[in-house]
Design an enzyme around this catalytic site. Structure first.
Site, mmCIF file in Angstrom:
data_model
loop_
_atom_site.group_PDB
_atom_site.id
_atom_site.type_symbol
_atom_site.label_atom_id
_atom_site.label_comp_id
_atom_site.label_asym_id
_atom_site.label_seq_id
_atom_site.Cartn_x
_atom_site.Cartn_y
_atom_site.Cartn_z
ATOM 1 N N ARG A 88 0.844 -1.203 0.000
ATOM 2 C CA ARG A 88 0.000 0.000 0.000
ATOM 3 C C ARG A 88 0.875 1.246 0.000
ATOM 4 O O ARG A 88 0.558 2.233 -0.643
ATOM 5 C CB ARG A 88 -0.901 0.011 1.240
ATOM 6 C CG ARG A 88 -2.049 -0.970 1.179
ATOM 7 C CD ARG A 88 -2.879 -0.921 2.454
ATOM 8 N NE ARG A 88 -3.396 0.410 2.693
ATOM 9 C CZ ARG A 88 -3.086 1.167 3.747
ATOM 10 N NH1 ARG A 88 -2.286 0.731 4.682
ATOM 11 N NH2 ARG A 88 -3.609 2.365 3.879
ATOM 12 N N ARG B 172 -10.465 3.924 -0.780
ATOM 13 C CA ARG B 172 -9.210 3.317 -0.319
ATOM 14 C C ARG B 172 -8.728 4.093 0.878
ATOM 15 O O ARG B 172 -8.858 5.323 0.909
ATOM 16 C CB ARG B 172 -8.101 3.462 -1.362
ATOM 17 C CG ARG B 172 -8.310 2.697 -2.599
ATOM 18 C CD ARG B 172 -7.692 1.325 -2.509
ATOM 19 N NE ARG B 172 -8.197 0.558 -3.635
ATOM 20 C CZ ARG B 172 -8.108 -0.753 -3.743
ATOM 21 N NH1 ARG B 172 -7.515 -1.452 -2.803
ATOM 22 N NH2 ARG B 172 -8.604 -1.374 -4.787
ATOM 23 N N ILE B 173 -8.126 3.387 1.822
ATOM 24 C CA ILE B 173 -7.475 4.067 2.939
ATOM 25 C C ILE B 173 -6.111 4.518 2.442
ATOM 26 O O ILE B 173 -5.328 3.709 1.927
ATOM 27 C CB ILE B 173 -7.359 3.123 4.147
ATOM 28 C CG1 ILE B 173 -8.776 2.764 4.611
ATOM 29 C CG2 ILE B 173 -6.561 3.769 5.268
ATOM 30 C CD1 ILE B 173 -8.833 1.554 5.475
ATOM 31 N N HIS C 42 -17.330 12.126 3.776
ATOM 32 C CA HIS C 42 -17.746 10.813 4.272
ATOM 33 C C HIS C 42 -19.248 10.835 4.557
ATOM 34 O O HIS C 42 -19.737 11.762 5.210
ATOM 35 C CB HIS C 42 -16.975 10.482 5.558
ATOM 36 C CG HIS C 42 -17.336 9.153 6.126
ATOM 37 N ND1 HIS C 42 -16.873 7.970 5.593
ATOM 38 C CD2 HIS C 42 -18.147 8.809 7.162
ATOM 39 C CE1 HIS C 42 -17.371 6.962 6.286
ATOM 40 N NE2 HIS C 42 -18.154 7.430 7.239
ATOM 41 N N GLY D 245 -5.599 7.700 10.562
ATOM 42 C CA GLY D 245 -6.606 6.720 10.953
ATOM 43 C C GLY D 245 -7.662 6.572 9.864
ATOM 44 O O GLY D 245 -7.563 7.155 8.782
HETATM 45 C C1 GAR Z 1 -19.925 9.763 -1.410
HETATM 46 O O1 GAR Z 1 -21.148 9.694 -0.722
HETATM 47 C C2 GAR Z 1 -18.767 9.729 -0.437
HETATM 48 O O2 GAR Z 1 -19.042 10.350 0.776
HETATM 49 C C3 GAR Z 1 -18.571 8.253 -0.256
HETATM 50 O O3 GAR Z 1 -18.700 7.736 -1.552
HETATM 51 C C4 GAR Z 1 -19.681 8.508 -2.256
HETATM 52 C C5 GAR Z 1 -19.156 8.827 -3.622
HETATM 53 O O4 GAR Z 1 -20.174 9.342 -4.428
HETATM 54 N N1 GAR Z 1 -17.303 7.958 0.310
HETATM 55 C C6 GAR Z 1 -17.123 6.997 1.215
HETATM 56 O O5 GAR Z 1 -17.988 6.230 1.577
HETATM 57 C C7 GAR Z 1 -15.713 6.909 1.750
HETATM 58 N N2 GAR Z 1 -15.675 6.118 2.936
HETATM 59 P P1 GAR Z 1 -19.861 9.988 -5.841
HETATM 60 O O6 GAR Z 1 -18.903 9.035 -6.568
HETATM 61 O O7 GAR Z 1 -21.187 10.082 -6.508
HETATM 62 O O8 GAR Z 1 -19.233 11.326 -5.604
#
Ligand code: GAR
Length: 209
Positions: free
Chosen positions: A64, A96-97, A114, A148
């Site tokens: 990674r 991805r983290i 998020h 984190g």
């Molecule tokens: C968004 O809701 C974002 O917050 C989430 O993926 C979606 C992407 O939507 N991210 C996560 O869950 C990260 N942990 P999009 O591709 O339509 O912008």
């Protein structure tokens, strides 16, 4: 003018909102590149807008950290994270983290959006987890990325009431309707220096008003 690198893995509707905002000449930020860990469908939004894109796949690297180094270098090639103006890396649906070396390279000019009210429901299934927990409310958090998983200082949040019987997709779409303008507004605040990421990261600024 704040230079943005936007990172995505999926459909890119948050990216699309940033592209639309930045088309207004009075918007104080410009997207200089869009990167992904996969052939994300959302890259098409960047291509249609003439924004350079790149894909760096974790499976092509031994670790990674190594992937993160190559991903960081691809961003820096576009002038984000180098020189006197650090720019801003925006993780907008990157699933991805980010490894520690990558985070240290850009911190604190590295934010994520998020789909939950952090610290509740971190991780990759935030909407599903909120529904499973029977949470009456959930929402969206824009935060600084630290080493984190969704633990960095909160910048801005917006909440939504969970409706009886709604599906994960329905709730996620209602969250995204709040998320897109919140992300655009937060980027604007950072670009206009109304939100000082160094102060928030150092604990000198309490974050959300
Ligand atoms: C968004 O809701 C974002 O917050 C989430 O993926 C979606 C992407 O939507 N991210 C996560 O869950 C990260 N942990 P999009 O591709 O339509 O912008």
């Amino acid at each position: 003018m704040l230079k943005l690198a936007v990172l995505i893995s999926g459909g890119g509707s948050n990216l699309q909102a940033l592209i639309a905002a930045a088309e207004d000449p009075s918007f104080p930020a410009r997207i200089v590149c869009v990167g992904s860990d996969t052939d994300a469908p959302g890259l098409a939004h960047a291509e249609a807008a003439g924004i350079p894109t790149f894909v760096v796949r974790p499976r092509d690297y031994h670790s990674r950290e190594e992937w993160g180094q190559v991903f960081a270098a691809a961003i820096q090639e576009h002038g984000v994270g180098t020189g006197p103006e650090p720019g801003l890396v925006v993780s907008a649906g990157l699933m991805r983290i980010l490894p520690g070396g990558f985070v240290r390279e850009f911190s604190p000019f590295l934010i994520n959006t998020h789909p939950a009210l952090l610290p509740n429901f971190p991780g990759a299934h935030a909407v599903r987890d909120a529904l499973a927990a029977g949470a009456p409310q959930t929402g969206v958090t824009v935060h600084i990325i630290d080493e984190g998983v969704d633990t960095g200082p909160v910048l801005r949040q917006a909440s939504v009431d969970v409706r009886d019987g709604e599906t994960e997709d329905e709730l996620h779409e209602r969250i995204k309707q709040l998320e897109r303008p919140l992300l655009v507004a937060t980027v604007r605040e950072i670009a206009e220096r109304h939100l000082d990421l160094e102060a928030v990261a150092a604990g000198r600024d309490p974050g959300p008003a």
